[in-house]
Design a protein around this motif. Structure first.
Motif, mmCIF file in Angstrom:
data_model
loop_
_atom_site.group_PDB
_atom_site.id
_atom_site.type_symbol
_atom_site.label_atom_id
_atom_site.label_comp_id
_atom_site.label_asym_id
_atom_site.label_seq_id
_atom_site.Cartn_x
_atom_site.Cartn_y
_atom_site.Cartn_z
ATOM 1 N N UNK A 89 -4.598 13.704 -34.491
ATOM 2 C CA UNK A 89 -5.427 13.942 -35.676
ATOM 3 C C UNK A 89 -4.716 13.422 -36.921
ATOM 4 N N UNK A 90 -3.406 13.654 -36.998
ATOM 5 C CA UNK A 90 -2.613 13.176 -38.123
ATOM 6 C C UNK A 90 -2.707 11.659 -38.250
ATOM 7 N N UNK A 91 -2.621 10.969 -37.109
ATOM 8 C CA UNK A 91 -2.711 9.516 -37.133
ATOM 9 C C UNK A 91 -4.044 9.018 -37.642
ATOM 10 N N UNK A 92 -5.124 9.614 -37.161
ATOM 11 C CA UNK A 92 -6.445 9.191 -37.613
ATOM 12 C C UNK A 92 -6.680 9.546 -39.080
ATOM 13 N N UNK A 93 -6.161 10.701 -39.499
ATOM 14 C CA UNK A 93 -6.312 11.102 -40.896
ATOM 15 C C UNK A 93 -5.619 10.125 -41.838
ATOM 16 N N UNK A 94 -4.521 9.558 -41.393
ATOM 17 C CA UNK A 94 -3.767 8.626 -42.244
ATOM 18 C C UNK A 94 -4.323 7.210 -42.190
ATOM 19 N N UNK A 95 -5.312 6.991 -41.331
ATOM 20 C CA UNK A 95 -5.990 5.698 -41.342
ATOM 21 C C UNK A 95 -5.824 4.834 -40.115
ATOM 22 N N UNK A 96 -5.250 5.372 -39.026
ATOM 23 C CA UNK A 96 -5.139 4.585 -37.798
ATOM 24 C C UNK A 96 -6.523 4.347 -37.204
ATOM 25 N N UNK A 97 -6.688 3.219 -36.547
ATOM 26 C CA UNK A 97 -7.961 2.900 -35.900
ATOM 27 C C UNK A 97 -8.017 3.392 -34.458
ATOM 28 N N UNK A 98 -6.852 3.540 -33.840
ATOM 29 C CA UNK A 98 -6.813 4.026 -32.460
ATOM 30 C C UNK A 98 -5.421 4.577 -32.181
ATOM 31 N N UNK A 99 -5.296 5.284 -31.057
ATOM 32 C CA UNK A 99 -4.065 6.004 -30.750
ATOM 33 C C UNK A 99 -3.852 5.957 -29.249
#
Length: 222
Positions: A89-99
């Motif tokens: 969730x942290x990654x997507x919140x900061x603007x990542x497109x995928x994980x």
């Protein structure tokens, strides 16, 4: 030929990625620390960034925040050993497109890379840099949002959700569709994260911005 920037300090993994992408027609360039990742990503010579979180110097979180804060729209796929929901969730919140979590299968990563490149180079992405409906205007270049004359601040995830609605006016989007498009990974369908973020958007953009269609989902301009 598409160019991929790989920010990875483990030489074994970096070499594995280079060989795999080269075999599938991509050109790659590897950097081993966060400073170089930011510098190279801003060179505008790359089509996508694969970003490890555990980089020396500036870690991946810092790299992600800096790039998005500078308005860099390069698709970014996080590749990391951190597999808990909070980090995702942290990654997507900061603007990542995928994980993608390690260990991983290259075929899956390749499919995700191709999907992100298709999204980026689609006609809609190129031609519709300003999206608007009624008095809500989204600028995809600057990531700025206006309601009338007011400039509104949205988080990365709120912006992507708003963009999704503006790209599909007059359509009812199910929670599953929104989870897949906005969060980009398999999420517990029983989770109420979509409802929570729709609530955030309504508070910031106006209660009438998104309509609820009971039992079906949400829509804009219905």
């Amino acid at each position: 030929m598409k160019r991929i920037l790989i920010a990875e300090d483990e030489s074994r993994i970096a070499s594995f990625l280079q060989k795999g992408f080269k075999a599938n027609g991509f050109t790659t360039y590897v950097v081993e620390d966060g400073e170089k990742a930011v510098l190279m990503a801003n060179s505008d010579n790359f089509d996508l960034l694969i970003l490890d979180i555990g980089l020396p110097g500036k870690d991946g979180w810092t790299v992600l925040e800096e790039l998005r804060g500078q308005g860099q729209q390069l698709p970014i796929i996080i590749l990391t050993v951190h597999d808990n929901v909070k980090d995702k969730v942290n990654g997507f919140e900061r603007g990542a497109d995928d994980y993608v979590t390690k260990p991983f299968r290259f075929e899956e990563l390749l499919a995700r890379v191709r999907a992100r490149l298709r999204d980026r180079h689609s006609p809609d992405h190129k031609d519709e840099m300003i999206l608007s409906i009624n008095d809500v205007v989204l600028d995809l270049r600057t990531r700025k949002v206006k309601v009338g004359d007011r400039l509104i601040e949205l988080s990365a995830r709120e912006f992507t959700l708003a963009e999704t609605f503006l790209r599909h006016p007059g359509q009812v989007l199910s929670r599953e569709q929104l989870l897949s498009h906005v969060w980009g990974y398999d999420h517990d369908p029983g989770n109420n994260i979509v409802d929570v973020y729709v609530g955030y958007l309504r508070k910031k953009l106006g209660n009438k911005f998104i309509e609820t269609v009971r039992g079906m989902g949400y829509g804009l301009g219905l």
